[in-house]
Scaffold this motif. Structure first.
Motif, PDB file in Angstrom:
ATOM      1  N   ALA A 293     -35.872  68.576  86.761  1.00 59.08           N
ATOM      2  CA  ALA A 293     -36.024  67.450  87.691  1.00 59.08           C
ATOM      3  C   ALA A 293     -37.494  67.186  87.999  1.00 59.08           C
ATOM      4  N   LEU A 343     -29.766  65.015  88.417  1.00 61.22           N
ATOM      5  CA  LEU A 343     -30.667  66.077  87.964  1.00 61.22           C
ATOM      6  C   LEU A 343     -31.320  66.778  89.155  1.00 61.22           C
ATOM      7  N   THR A 353     -29.610  73.775  83.329  1.00 61.13           N
ATOM      8  CA  THR A 353     -29.936  72.412  82.901  1.00 61.13           C
ATOM      9  C   THR A 353     -31.073  72.381  81.889  1.00 61.13           C
ATOM     10  N   VAL A 400     -32.627  61.763  83.115  1.00 63.62           N
ATOM     11  CA  VAL A 400     -32.146  63.130  82.934  1.00 63.62           C
ATOM     12  C   VAL A 400     -33.041  63.898  81.970  1.00 63.62           C
TER      13      VAL A 400
END
Length: 505
Positions: A293, A343, A353, A400
């Protein structure tokens, strides 16, 4: 109606002109005319080849008693060409607009000329200038650019040699210049004088002396070198003379300098090939331990200014398709905000992630690698229809994965048959708003103190590189850079995935 001029001055002027070449050059739309070609031997084949090579849709009727195999083979490739094996008759000229004769029979040539004039038709007789109303000159063609050469029937050999010289020395890229000038012309507004003035400004570089161009380029480099030298001197002076400045610099985390250099390099690469800033920056950030992020936020913040400037320039040049812009903007913002929100919400699960984003950058690296070796793609017959869905998907994946708006949306529009120039301008302008909204979402969602030194370094580094990238982009092989970027991105992405696999095992 008499064609004899009543004005003596005009007559004297015309007489003076006759001392030179009195031919008036015209370019005929043969696809809208009916040409009758009499004769189908070697010379007839030459005439037919000249007609069809200049106008593939030309309607031609060939009449001859003896027809060569080569003429039959060539005519078979063009459905609008008719071959009649017969003796010429006056009725063969009904519905004709032009007559071309290649028989080698002098009496037949004279008869056809007489009949053609009775029907008010213009005629060309091969190797007989005295019987011709017009000549078929040597043609030089570079795309839409066509140059006809005439020696007034004096020497076809000289015309042929001039054709060879021009063909060898005029670059094929001239056609690209014509297409770009045509597109620019369509965007101009105002009266005729203002349009001519603008086109003169744009094309002045074509007639500017090479020495002047060289001096101007060297002067531009001198300016940039002076700016860089001034900054270096200022920083050195502060460092040597101001202890407080030294203390401040020493408190800055080394991460800032790493990302400053990385942002500069990645922006230079993006300036050279027009893509890959997002994927390279995100891949580097993940490798340096930055959560997905925060990495995506840094990329989008650093892209706001560059895309804003680029979008404004395209707007000023008229390169924005406003209907396409509206279709992309709202879905793109929704997709980007949603992607940034998801995110950011998963920031605490960055361990899981990261490999997903690394897989995405791995795919983009493979796409860049394949594009480096692909030739120019043919334009699609049908334009892409689902623009809003494309904008939403591009915005979501871009947020993302930290990049992908250009590679996904722009490439899809162009591959779908959209005009490349308008697509680029529209995508750049919409990218400014999408980057701004996704950045605001990231800033709102993420807690304070999340690797801001990395984000700041990337923003400043890319800003410093932006004005320089355009200067050096033409000096670097695009293919070499794309291959290098692809290899680096693929290797780093694989390394990040491998680290995740090792951790879970």
């Amino acid at each position: 109606m008499s064609l004899v001029p009543k004005n003596n001055a005009i007559t004297e002027s015309q007489d003076a002109v006759q001392d030179g070449n009195p031919l008036f050059p015209v370019f005929l739309k043969l696809n809208q005319l009916h040409t009758v070609l009499v004769g189908a031997g070697n010379i007839g084949l030459e005439k037919l080849t000249a007609i069809l090579s200049n106008s593939a849709q030309a309607k031609v009727t060939i009449i001859a008693e003896q027809i060569s195999t080569q003429v039959y083979d060539l005519a078979a490739r063009f459905p609008q060409v008719t071959v009649l094996q017969k003796t010429f008759a006056e009725d063969d000229l009904k519905g004709a607009n032009l007559v071309v004769v290649a028989t080698g029979n002098e009496s037949l040539n004279n008869y056809i000329r007489e009949v053609a004039h009775q029907h008010n038709l213009l005629i060309n007789v091969a190797d007989k200038p005295s019987l011709c109303d017009f000549y078929l000159g040597s043609i030089v063609q570079k795309g839409d650019l066509k140059i006809a050469i005439s020696t007034n029937g004096k020497s076809p050999t000289v015309a042929k040699r001039l054709k060879e010289v021009l063909n060898d020395n005029l670059p094929q890229e001239l056609d690209t210049t014509l297409q770009q000038m045509s597109q620019l012309r369509e965007t101009l507004s105002g009266d005729f004088a203002s349009k001519v003035k603008k086109l003169n400004e744009v094309t002045s570089i074509l007639v500017e002396p090479k020495a002047d161009i060289s001096v101007r380029k060297n002067f531009n480099w001198l300016i940039w070198c002076s700016i860089i030298a001034s900054l270096a001197i200022t920083i050195t002076a502060f460092w040597l003379k101001n202890p407080d400045f030294q203390s401040f610099v020493q408190t800055i985390s080394p991460t800032f300098y790493y990302f400053l250099a990385a942002g500069f390099v990645f922006a230079m690469i993006d300036g050279a090939i027009g893509m890959s800033y997002g994927v390279t920056s995100t891949t580097f950030s993940l490798t340096m331990g930055i959560p997905p992020a925060t990495a995506s936020m840094g990329v989008h913040l650093s892209e706001i200014m560059s895309n804003g400037i680029a979008g404004w320039m395209h707007y000023r040049m008229g390169n924005v398709n406003w209907r396409l812009f509206k279709l992309l903007l709202i879905p793109g913002i929704i997709g980007a905000v949603l992607g940034a929100y998801i995110l950011s919400s998963l920031e605490h699960y960055s361990m899981y992630t990261k490999p997903v984003v690394s897989l995405y950058t791995l795919i983009l690296g493979c796409v860049i690698f394949s594009k480096a070796f692909k030739g120019k793609r043919k334009r699609a017959d049908k334009k892409i229809k689902r623009i809003s869905l494309l904008g939403f998907g591009g915005g979501f994946i871009d947020a993302v994965g930290g990049g992908g708006w250009g590679s996904i949306v722009l490439s899809s529009l162009i591959a779908g048959g959209r005009n490349a120039r308008f697509s680029l301008g529209t995508v750049k302008l919409s990218r400014f708003f999408i980057a701004m909204m996704s950045s605001l979402t990231f800033i709102t969602m993420l807690s304070h103190g999340n690797h801001w030194e990395a984000v700041a370094g990337m923003i400043i580094g890319s800003a410093l590189a932006s004005p320089i990238a355009a200067k050096v982009s033409n000096q670097i092989s695009t293919k070499a850079i794309m291959v290098s970027v692809a290899v680096i991105v693929i290797l780093i992405s694989l390394y990040s995935i491998e680290k995740f696999i090792v951790k879970i095992l």
